[in-house]
Design a protein around this motif. Sequence first.
Motif, PDB file in Angstrom:
ATOM      1  N   TYR A 172     -74.810 -51.317 -34.566  1.00  0.00           N
ATOM      2  CA  TYR A 172     -73.845 -52.324 -35.032  1.00  0.00           C
ATOM      3  C   TYR A 172     -74.476 -53.437 -35.865  1.00  0.00           C
ATOM      4  CZ  TYR A 172     -71.787 -50.087 -30.942  1.00  0.00           C
ATOM      5  OH  TYR A 172     -71.392 -49.168 -30.027  1.00  0.00           O
ATOM      6  N   PHE A 232     -70.736 -62.248 -38.207  1.00  0.00           N
ATOM      7  CA  PHE A 232     -71.842 -63.069 -37.723  1.00  0.00           C
ATOM      8  C   PHE A 232     -71.925 -64.361 -38.542  1.00  0.00           C
ATOM      9  CE2 PHE A 232     -73.112 -58.832 -36.318  1.00  0.00           C
ATOM     10  CZ  PHE A 232     -73.425 -59.096 -34.993  1.00  0.00           C
ATOM     11  N   PRO A 259     -77.959 -58.661 -33.335  1.00  0.00           N
ATOM     12  CA  PRO A 259     -79.041 -58.424 -32.375  1.00  0.00           C
ATOM     13  C   PRO A 259     -79.841 -57.176 -32.743  1.00  0.00           C
ATOM     14  CG  PRO A 259     -76.907 -58.548 -31.250  1.00  0.00           C
ATOM     15  CD  PRO A 259     -76.629 -58.592 -32.716  1.00  0.00           C
ATOM     16  N   TYR A 261     -85.438 -64.145 -24.437  1.00  0.00           N
ATOM     17  CA  TYR A 261     -84.970 -63.722 -25.762  1.00  0.00           C
ATOM     18  C   TYR A 261     -84.105 -62.465 -25.722  1.00  0.00           C
ATOM     19  CZ  TYR A 261     -88.894 -66.769 -26.961  1.00  0.00           C
ATOM     20  OH  TYR A 261     -89.754 -67.828 -27.057  1.00  0.00           O
ATOM     21  N   SER A 262     -84.186 -61.711 -24.622  1.00  0.00           N
ATOM     22  CA  SER A 262     -83.457 -60.450 -24.555  1.00  0.00           C
ATOM     23  C   SER A 262     -82.365 -60.560 -23.490  1.00  0.00           C
ATOM     24  CB  SER A 262     -84.466 -59.335 -24.261  1.00  0.00           C
ATOM     25  OG  SER A 262     -83.846 -58.113 -24.041  1.00  0.00           O
ATOM     26  N   TYR A 312     -81.313 -56.610 -27.946  1.00  0.00           N
ATOM     27  CA  TYR A 312     -80.454 -57.782 -28.218  1.00  0.00           C
ATOM     28  C   TYR A 312     -81.274 -59.018 -28.588  1.00  0.00           C
ATOM     29  CZ  TYR A 312     -77.408 -54.564 -25.829  1.00  0.00           C
ATOM     30  OH  TYR A 312     -76.741 -53.423 -25.460  1.00  0.00           O
ATOM     31  N   ARG A 358     -82.637 -61.798 -31.233  1.00  0.00           N
ATOM     32  CA  ARG A 358     -82.314 -62.456 -32.505  1.00  0.00           C
ATOM     33  C   ARG A 358     -83.585 -62.550 -33.329  1.00  0.00           C
ATOM     34  NH1 ARG A 358     -78.226 -65.703 -32.962  1.00  0.00           N
ATOM     35  NH2 ARG A 358     -79.442 -67.358 -33.908  1.00  0.00           N
ATOM     36  N   LYS A 407     -80.676 -73.345 -24.350  1.00  0.00           N
ATOM     37  CA  LYS A 407     -80.501 -72.024 -23.743  1.00  0.00           C
ATOM     38  C   LYS A 407     -80.119 -72.199 -22.274  1.00  0.00           C
ATOM     39  CE  LYS A 407     -83.266 -69.392 -26.930  1.00  0.00           C
ATOM     40  NZ  LYS A 407     -84.440 -68.564 -27.140  1.00  0.00           N
ATOM     41  N   LEU A 466     -67.773 -64.283 -30.583  1.00  0.00           N
ATOM     42  CA  LEU A 466     -67.898 -63.002 -31.283  1.00  0.00           C
ATOM     43  C   LEU A 466     -68.495 -62.005 -30.280  1.00  0.00           C
ATOM     44  CD1 LEU A 466     -67.943 -61.097 -33.687  1.00  0.00           C
ATOM     45  CD2 LEU A 466     -70.107 -62.116 -34.383  1.00  0.00           C
ATOM     46  N   HIS A 513     -74.653 -64.324 -23.864  1.00  0.00           N
ATOM     47  CA  HIS A 513     -74.198 -63.115 -23.180  1.00  0.00           C
ATOM     48  C   HIS A 513     -73.377 -63.473 -21.941  1.00  0.00           C
ATOM     49  CE1 HIS A 513     -76.702 -61.042 -25.861  1.00  0.00           C
ATOM     50  NE2 HIS A 513     -77.804 -60.942 -25.144  1.00  0.00           N
ATOM     51  N   LYS A 561     -77.481 -68.405 -26.275  1.00  0.00           N
ATOM     52  CA  LYS A 561     -78.707 -68.008 -26.976  1.00  0.00           C
ATOM     53  C   LYS A 561     -78.875 -68.804 -28.260  1.00  0.00           C
ATOM     54  CE  LYS A 561     -80.357 -64.001 -25.972  1.00  0.00           C
ATOM     55  NZ  LYS A 561     -80.850 -62.674 -26.205  1.00  0.00           N
TER      56      LYS A 561
END
Lengths: 763, 198
Positions: A54, A70, A86, A113-114, A130, A132, B11, B45, B69, B86
Amino acid sequence: MMSWKERLIDRMPAELAREIDIYETQMALKRQGKVEDKLFAETRLRRGVYGQRYDNGQRHDGSTQRTLSFPCGDLTKGTETVWDAPGMQRIKIPFGGLTPDQMDVLADVAEEYSDGISHVTTRQDIQLHYIRIDDTPDLMRRLAAVSITTREACGNSVRNVTACPLSGVCSDEAFDVTPYAKACSRFLLGHPDVQDFGRKFKPAFSGCKHRACGLTTMHDLGFIARIRVENGVERRGFEMYVGGGLGAVPYQAKLFDEFVPEEEILPLSQAISRIYARHGEKKNRNRARIKFLVDKLGIDRFREMVLEERRGLPHNEAWTDYLKELPAYGEKPLKPATKLNSGARSTAFETWRASNVYRQKQPGYAVATATLPLGDITSWQMRQLADIARRYVGENVRTTVEQNILLRWVSEADLPALHGELERIGLGEAGAGTIMDITACPGTDTCKLGIASSRGLAAELGERLAAKYQQLDEAVKGLHIKISGCFNSCGQQHLADLGFYGVSRNVGGMTVPHFRVVLGGQWEENAGSYGVAIGVVPSKRVPDFVDRITEKYLTEREKGERFREFIERVGKRELKALVDELATVPPYELDRSYYSDWRDPREFTLSDIAKGECAGEVVSRIDFDLQGAERQYFEAQLQFEAGNHQKAGETAYSAMLAAAKGLIRTQYQDITDDADTIVREFRARFYDTELFHDKYAGGKFAHYLFGRHEDKERTFDTDKTRRLLEETQLFIEAAHACNARMIGQNAAAPMIANQEPASVARV
Amino acid sequence: MTADGAVDLHKIGVKFFAEQGNAVELVEFIPIFHRWIQTDALDDLLIDVADYSHVHAGPGTLLVADAGHYGFDETGRRRGMVYYSKHVLTGTLPERLAAVCRKVLLACQLLEQAPELQGRLKFDGNEVQIFSNDRLCAPNNEETFRAFEPALKEFLTKLYAGSGYSLNRETNSKERFCVTAKTSEPVRLDTLLGRLAA
Ligand code: SF4
């Protein structure tokens, strides 16, 4: 507030820190539109920053195709790859070796980060999803601070060097291949001769021939440890293979040499890299792996070319330096050797011990496997496992190609307590290396090329098999299942007893997920033979197929007959009939479940498949060199703006040299970094020959380099430096134009290794 | 931490624990989250759903979004709905906490109402966990806690409308910075949302 860069500056090896800064600058240049998509994509791939499903900003939600808007707008990080989407970060773990400190950092970066999951891959890497892209430089810095690099984890480069996870402790090995794998990984990392491949290149080391751990024959370059006695003296060396690989068309590697002495493995790897870079396919990426080149030339001709190349290689101390350290090499157990006492133990422990414990060749020690379901481990588990390792085995931890983690050098009496600890953190499941321990590639979960849900199927099969594991016959327990989401075979289905890869079929105008069945692959003998493709079954019938084929094996096998032999004996026709029994897909109106995949209720579609990044775009070495020059020029501009004129002037000069060197390298591969040599070679090859000359300006731009090079007493006032920056930009532009002309006219002389320096040749 | 000793967190994660719901399988959330994507059920989104039902005490079923998330999560062996950001957030720190909290509360409400679950899932309003996925800005130590405390108090005073609460901090310095606040009285989710909106 301090940044990670400032915080870790003293803890990162200088070279890794510098590489990450360079990557960050390239990101900045991309954001400003100064780097084209194709080049930036390959740049980030070579830092392990990979695309994910995606990321083209399109997704089918089960009823309609949607555009994911995005916030970055039109900004891209590759062709049809949206900047903010991602992505995946692949982290190289050479030979799977990990320390507890590294595990702690992996846990932290996965969490921050994930999504809190580290995924062990089928090549002993770790992958985070995922991610960035804006987070990647700091992520890399934190890894660099514990000596982990992501460099060349993806892209057309030398990937992670894998090795048997039991090397050094295995009773079957000729000797411990670890230091060789380590040296190979270090030597090839960033080596100039591995920057111009048409596709990826995967090396592997194995300690013996008959077991499976190294899987050398499915690799581009494979080494199997051998000892040869010559004049009564034992010599270490390797049986060397080249040109193996799975993918859509699997190839068994060809024997290059039965015995390559240890001191020759690195120079030969270098020579092979050069031949592959020079003669491998570049335009058609489907035929660009080295296996196609070896096949086209034939192994004998290929060998001849490599040996000739080897004879001309300039000597490099690094080929053998590491051998001096070998006598001192060895892992240190944390605890003294002990025996497992004979007291009463739980069934759970005994079941676990039977499948997850390997007795080392060193008496009193064992290797324990922490079984990771689908290769996944949470950040909390990773930190806990690191602490457990600290208490029981110290630094002796490895990832495996079966997507598990091994703790080596467990003092045997500690095994029950260790098992208790692993159970506490949810990693004490039995069944490592059995039918329950299913390998799966990412498939449609995250892979852009995935057709069907390999992980969904693996999770489903895993649950069903776990529920009846205790009742399974030993012959069935010992089978391997491997699943790929498409024909690219990242899940290594060709090597499994029962392999599956994702395909689709049209049923009544609708697309239905299916898996092609591949049976009887040989995991042992370093992936000794590949399985045969039989037929296709709907995704939702695969568990039934597993039940039926294992049942058939149990009831019809002959005494001592192994699964592969059984498959061979029964034959394709009968097996196909078994597959066909399950092939019918009921109409949509009767049973909709067939029309969606495992653990994904969306109506199945192929529209989410996008252009893959498995090997990136083919970007030639000169493109990278010129990009490097551009980046240095950009840094010079920043230094100028900061008022540091001398630094700016020096960086600009270095940028011109880098551009000149890039051009020279198209003709003379072994050009050094020495400025005098670069300028001399550039003059002889590009100025005197007028290759560099502009149609209107003639050799004017070359004089900017010559002038700066000869100006030894240079001062760095504002005007002079500004002028130098402008000249640098023009020089780099002229280098780009020269390169374009050469491509157009096909004027670049073919790269011939060790072709003499032009200055010598002219004499 | 900023020059004045405050903590500049972005975060941020917030989790509300499930009061009932242990009988719900993690895979049951997969179709629900996919439907949320189809119907734009949340103000974000929304990108995809990730299934981690196979790992022990992990992220459970994850709803991947651009800004952060969502997930029905089992971290710490306690089930609950989580959201963690994030991206860079706007506003003061108490405002950021409130914004993240609002997101997860809305998701909790939506999940409680999901027809597939037929009332099998309820969330506790009187216990909230707040954590940070940023060890640079907020390493898990007493200093961070002290720097964070004023903003936390401001936020919790609003959330729990001045009723007393107990605070519990994760003390393992390797784990991320995490505090859990609990009031003794049960509170409805819509009450909490109302207070945050006030
Ligand atoms: S086998 Fe196919 S689906 Fe699986 S990771 Fe490789 S390319 Fe992706």
